[in-house]
Motif scaffolding. Structure first.
Motif, PDB file in Angstrom:
ATOM      1  N   THR A 232       0.851  -1.197   0.000  1.00  0.00           N
ATOM      2  CA  THR A 232       0.000   0.000   0.000  1.00  0.00           C
ATOM      3  C   THR A 232       0.885   1.245   0.000  1.00  0.00           C
ATOM      4  OG1 THR A 232      -1.750  -1.178   1.186  1.00  0.00           O
ATOM      5  CG2 THR A 232      -1.801   1.235   1.274  1.00  0.00           C
ATOM      6  N   ILE A 233       0.764   2.024  -1.082  1.00  0.00           N
ATOM      7  CA  ILE A 233       1.615   3.223  -1.201  1.00  0.00           C
ATOM      8  C   ILE A 233       1.038   4.396  -0.415  1.00  0.00           C
ATOM      9  CG2 ILE A 233       2.432   2.524  -3.500  1.00  0.00           C
ATOM     10  CD1 ILE A 233       0.682   4.853  -4.657  1.00  0.00           C
ATOM     11  N   GLY A 234      -0.264   4.348  -0.138  1.00  0.00           N
ATOM     12  CA  GLY A 234      -0.897   5.436   0.595  1.00  0.00           C
ATOM     13  C   GLY A 234      -2.403   5.323   0.547  1.00  0.00           C
ATOM     14  N   CYS A 235      -3.039   6.334   1.072  1.00  0.00           N
ATOM     15  CA  CYS A 235      -4.491   6.339   1.179  1.00  0.00           C
ATOM     16  C   CYS A 235      -4.998   7.723   0.766  1.00  0.00           C
ATOM     17  CB  CYS A 235      -4.816   6.052   2.649  1.00  0.00           C
ATOM     18  SG  CYS A 235      -6.509   5.673   2.961  1.00  0.00           S
ATOM     19  N   PHE A 236      -5.963   7.733  -0.141  1.00  0.00           N
ATOM     20  CA  PHE A 236      -6.615   9.007  -0.479  1.00  0.00           C
ATOM     21  C   PHE A 236      -7.759   9.217   0.525  1.00  0.00           C
ATOM     22  CE2 PHE A 236      -5.430   8.397  -5.207  1.00  0.00           C
ATOM     23  CZ  PHE A 236      -4.478   9.416  -5.187  1.00  0.00           C
ATOM     24  N   VAL A 237      -7.755  10.336   1.211  1.00  0.00           N
ATOM     25  CA  VAL A 237      -8.872  10.664   2.108  1.00  0.00           C
ATOM     26  C   VAL A 237      -9.545  11.918   1.552  1.00  0.00           C
ATOM     27  CG1 VAL A 237      -9.508  11.364   4.445  1.00  0.00           C
ATOM     28  CG2 VAL A 237      -7.780   9.601   4.117  1.00  0.00           C
ATOM     29  N   ILE A 238     -10.856  11.823   1.335  1.00  0.00           N
ATOM     30  CA  ILE A 238     -11.558  12.891   0.607  1.00  0.00           C
ATOM     31  C   ILE A 238     -12.232  13.863   1.577  1.00  0.00           C
ATOM     32  CG2 ILE A 238     -13.239  13.366  -1.221  1.00  0.00           C
ATOM     33  CD1 ILE A 238     -12.946  10.279  -1.911  1.00  0.00           C
ATOM     34  N   LEU A 239     -11.854  15.111   1.453  1.00  0.00           N
ATOM     35  CA  LEU A 239     -12.458  16.147   2.303  1.00  0.00           C
ATOM     36  C   LEU A 239     -13.518  16.871   1.476  1.00  0.00           C
ATOM     37  CD1 LEU A 239      -9.234  17.359   4.126  1.00  0.00           C
ATOM     38  CD2 LEU A 239     -10.869  15.592   4.800  1.00  0.00           C
ATOM     39  N   GLY A 240     -14.704  16.282   1.498  1.00  0.00           N
ATOM     40  CA  GLY A 240     -15.808  16.761   0.666  1.00  0.00           C
ATOM     41  C   GLY A 240     -16.008  15.807  -0.493  1.00  0.00           C
ATOM     42  N   THR A 241     -16.701  14.666  -0.222  1.00  0.00           N
ATOM     43  CA  THR A 241     -16.875  13.701  -1.311  1.00  0.00           C
ATOM     44  C   THR A 241     -17.774  14.316  -2.383  1.00  0.00           C
ATOM     45  OG1 THR A 241     -18.798  12.635  -0.325  1.00  0.00           O
ATOM     46  CG2 THR A 241     -16.653  11.722   0.251  1.00  0.00           C
ATOM     47  N   THR A 242     -17.538  13.894  -3.602  1.00  0.00           N
ATOM     48  CA  THR A 242     -18.224  14.512  -4.735  1.00  0.00           C
ATOM     49  C   THR A 242     -19.736  14.303  -4.667  1.00  0.00           C
ATOM     50  OG1 THR A 242     -16.253  13.964  -5.968  1.00  0.00           O
ATOM     51  CG2 THR A 242     -18.134  14.695  -7.252  1.00  0.00           C
ATOM     52  N   TYR A 243     -20.155  13.151  -4.119  1.00  0.00           N
ATOM     53  CA  TYR A 243     -21.581  12.827  -4.162  1.00  0.00           C
ATOM     54  C   TYR A 243     -22.384  13.493  -3.051  1.00  0.00           C
ATOM     55  CZ  TYR A 243     -19.428   9.459  -7.168  1.00  0.00           C
ATOM     56  OH  TYR A 243     -18.675   8.897  -8.160  1.00  0.00           O
ATOM     57  N   THR A 244     -21.800  13.545  -1.850  1.00  0.00           N
ATOM     58  CA  THR A 244     -22.583  14.047  -0.713  1.00  0.00           C
ATOM     59  C   THR A 244     -21.905  15.205   0.012  1.00  0.00           C
ATOM     60  OG1 THR A 244     -21.503  12.488   0.787  1.00  0.00           O
ATOM     61  CG2 THR A 244     -23.539  11.743  -0.264  1.00  0.00           C
ATOM     62  N   GLY A 245     -20.644  15.470  -0.292  1.00  0.00           N
ATOM     63  CA  GLY A 245     -19.922  16.544   0.395  1.00  0.00           C
ATOM     64  C   GLY A 245     -19.390  16.145   1.759  1.00  0.00           C
ATOM     65  N   HIS A 246     -19.560  14.875   2.141  1.00  0.00           N
ATOM     66  CA  HIS A 246     -19.087  14.420   3.456  1.00  0.00           C
ATOM     67  C   HIS A 246     -17.570  14.511   3.592  1.00  0.00           C
ATOM     68  CE1 HIS A 246     -23.054  12.425   4.074  1.00  0.00           C
ATOM     69  NE2 HIS A 246     -22.747  12.626   5.340  1.00  0.00           N
ATOM     70  N   LEU A 247     -17.122  14.705   4.839  1.00  0.00           N
ATOM     71  CA  LEU A 247     -15.683  14.773   5.112  1.00  0.00           C
ATOM     72  C   LEU A 247     -15.224  13.443   5.687  1.00  0.00           C
ATOM     73  CD1 LEU A 247     -15.749  18.258   6.892  1.00  0.00           C
ATOM     74  CD2 LEU A 247     -15.185  17.787   4.507  1.00  0.00           C
ATOM     75  N   GLU A 248     -14.330  12.775   4.974  1.00  0.00           N
ATOM     76  CA  GLU A 248     -13.810  11.505   5.501  1.00  0.00           C
ATOM     77  C   GLU A 248     -12.871  11.827   6.678  1.00  0.00           C
ATOM     78  OE1 GLU A 248     -14.431   8.692   1.629  1.00  0.00           O
ATOM     79  OE2 GLU A 248     -12.403   9.451   1.910  1.00  0.00           O
ATOM     80  N   GLU A 292     -14.873  23.118  17.348  1.00  0.00           N
ATOM     81  CA  GLU A 292     -15.623  21.907  17.730  1.00  0.00           C
ATOM     82  C   GLU A 292     -16.112  21.133  16.502  1.00  0.00           C
ATOM     83  OE1 GLU A 292     -16.486  24.985  18.674  1.00  0.00           O
ATOM     84  OE2 GLU A 292     -18.647  25.319  18.575  1.00  0.00           O
ATOM     85  N   HIS A 293     -16.382  21.864  15.401  1.00  0.00           N
ATOM     86  CA  HIS A 293     -16.749  21.159  14.169  1.00  0.00           C
ATOM     87  C   HIS A 293     -15.579  20.321  13.681  1.00  0.00           C
ATOM     88  CE1 HIS A 293     -19.631  24.700  13.479  1.00  0.00           C
ATOM     89  NE2 HIS A 293     -20.342  23.655  13.827  1.00  0.00           N
ATOM     90  N   MET A 294     -14.392  20.947  13.709  1.00  0.00           N
ATOM     91  CA  MET A 294     -13.196  20.252  13.221  1.00  0.00           C
ATOM     92  C   MET A 294     -13.027  18.945  13.983  1.00  0.00           C
ATOM     93  SD  MET A 294     -12.039  22.207  10.866  1.00  0.00           S
ATOM     94  CE  MET A 294     -10.327  22.417  10.470  1.00  0.00           C
ATOM     95  N   LYS A 295     -13.225  19.001  15.313  1.00  0.00           N
ATOM     96  CA  LYS A 295     -13.051  17.813  16.133  1.00  0.00           C
ATOM     97  C   LYS A 295     -14.088  16.757  15.747  1.00  0.00           C
ATOM     98  CE  LYS A 295     -11.914  16.445  20.728  1.00  0.00           C
ATOM     99  NZ  LYS A 295     -12.230  16.531  22.111  1.00  0.00           N
ATOM    100  N   ALA A 296     -15.321  17.201  15.573  1.00  0.00           N
ATOM    101  CA  ALA A 296     -16.395  16.261  15.248  1.00  0.00           C
ATOM    102  C   ALA A 296     -16.124  15.542  13.927  1.00  0.00           C
ATOM    103  CB  ALA A 296     -17.728  16.995  15.178  1.00  0.00           C
ATOM    104  N   TYR A 297     -15.449  16.207  13.025  1.00  0.00           N
ATOM    105  CA  TYR A 297     -15.207  15.603  11.714  1.00  0.00           C
ATOM    106  C   TYR A 297     -13.821  14.959  11.585  1.00  0.00           C
ATOM    107  CZ  TYR A 297     -19.511  17.773  10.185  1.00  0.00           C
ATOM    108  OH  TYR A 297     -20.830  18.119  10.050  1.00  0.00           O
ATOM    109  N   GLY A 298     -13.141  14.807  12.716  1.00  0.00           N
ATOM    110  CA  GLY A 298     -11.827  14.141  12.661  1.00  0.00           C
ATOM    111  C   GLY A 298     -10.765  15.006  12.022  1.00  0.00           C
TER     112      GLY A 298
END
Ligand SMILES: *Cc1c(COP(=O)(O)O)cnc(C)c1O
Length: 339
Positions: A232-248, A292-298
């Motif tokens: 495993t060379i790495g992991c893409f983590v999406i901050l704002g997924t294209t479909y729902t805008g969720h923050l991984e 506090e939002h930042m914390k809630a979203y990891g």
């Protein structure tokens, strides 16, 4: 015009036939009308010098005679009006509004060759200022010599981020005398298509973790146990997924990676890196979120504050209020791209 003896046209047709095949393979020609026009041309029904190539009917060969500038403009203008209306295109979140001042600047600088850095150093200086602003927005440490560049958008930025991770993994594995033929990269199935394209272009196995209702349609950190290995060379983590805008969740993904690494002390890919895809979120989160939002979203260790986040991208044309196409990729430390 070409002078050809009797044997040459055949050869020429073969080459052309291959070209049509290659082009179709690359999906450059998705339009059947275009394909049939080229095929027709090379099957010999339309030869060089025929009336079709002289006039405008054949749009795919160099015409024998030129056209007046006005007419050329009108023809291209008319064709381009057939495109969709950008104002009605909400699909890719791209900014469609441009100010008169921006248009003026674009017009004044249209003839500069972007690739000729020696001649246009001020352009590079302005790019550097943008990188500097983003480095601060994403909490890079100036002592670590963050580095970055402008791109045509996040798609190109992701290619560069992924490529740097692949190179670093290759170096580590080579140093350990291990096989480098089977790299893989992890991402959730909520990824934007550019992330999958990276794996195709750069020959990295794409390990898509399916999203579910339970994972809130994002990367499920616990699933990493089934997908991560020494290749495993790495992991893409999406901050704002294209479909729902969720923050991984960067923190949770990193925690699980740490646990997996702890169970495999013999692996050479320690500190499996994260590339944060902030195409949509990179410009929103630092302005719109309280602590506090930042914390809630990891995201309590935002951007490069998190040691596992080695690179990050954003699209200027999504929420950076620029016109397409502009994006950037940054690395937290110069050494990350030094190999
Ligand atoms: C839009 C988007 C991309 C691609 O960005 P472009 O700037 O259009 O190249 C990549 N990742 C995500 C999450 C996106 O939303």
């Amino acid at each position: 015009m070409l002078h050809r003896n009797n044997s040459k046209p055949k050869k020429f047709e073969n080459i052309a036939g291959q070209a049509v095949h290659d082009l179709a393979g690359l999906q450059l020609l998705s339009n059947n009308v275009q394909k049939s026009a080229i095929q027709k041309n090379h099957r010999g029904t339309t030869k060089m010098g025929d009336t079709e190539s002289e006039g405008m009917a054949n749009k795919y060969s160099v015409p024998k005679k030129g056209l007046p500038a006005d007419l050329s403009y009108q023809l291209i203008h008319n064709e381009l009006t057939l495109d969709g209306n950008p104002h009605l295109n909400l699909a890719s979140f791209v900014n469609t509004f441009t100010t008169n001042q921006a248009r003026k600047l674009i017009d004044e600088n249209l003839t500069k060759n972007l690739a000729d850095n020696d001649e246009y150093p001020q352009l590079i200086e302005l790019t550097q200022r943008c990188i500097s602003m983003l480095a601060q927005l994403w909490h890079a440490d100036p002592d670590e010599e963050p580095i970055g560049c402008a791109t045509t958008g996040s798609s190109e930025a992701i290619m560069l981020g992924g490529l740097a991770m692949k190179k670093r993994w290759e170096h580590r594995m080579k140093d350990a005398g291990k096989d480098i033929s089977k790299p893989n990269i992890i991402m959730s199935s909520a990824c934007q298509v550019a992330l999958e394209k990276f794996t195709r272009y750069f020959e990295v196995e794409c390990r898509l973790i399916p999203v579910s209702h339970k994972s809130h349609h994002m990367l499920d950190p616990e699933s990493l146990w089934d997908y991560v290995d020494e290749n495993t060379i790495g992991c893409f983590v999406i901050l704002g997924t294209t479909y729902t805008g969720h923050l991984e969740n960067v923190e949770k993904v990193s925690d699980v990676l740490s646990k997996i690494e702890a169970e495999h002390p013999d692996w050479s890919n320690i500190d499996i890196p994260i590339h944060a895809d902030g195409a949509s979120g990179g410009f929103i989160i630092p302005f719109g979120f309280e602590k506090e939002h930042m914390k809630a979203y990891g995201l309590e260790r935002w951007g490069f504050n998190h040691p596992r986040v080695v690179s990050m991208n954003t699209s200027g044309h999504k929420f950076g209020l620029t016109t397409p196409g502009l994006g950037w990729v940054l690395w937290s430390r110069r050494v990350l791209v030094g190999q």
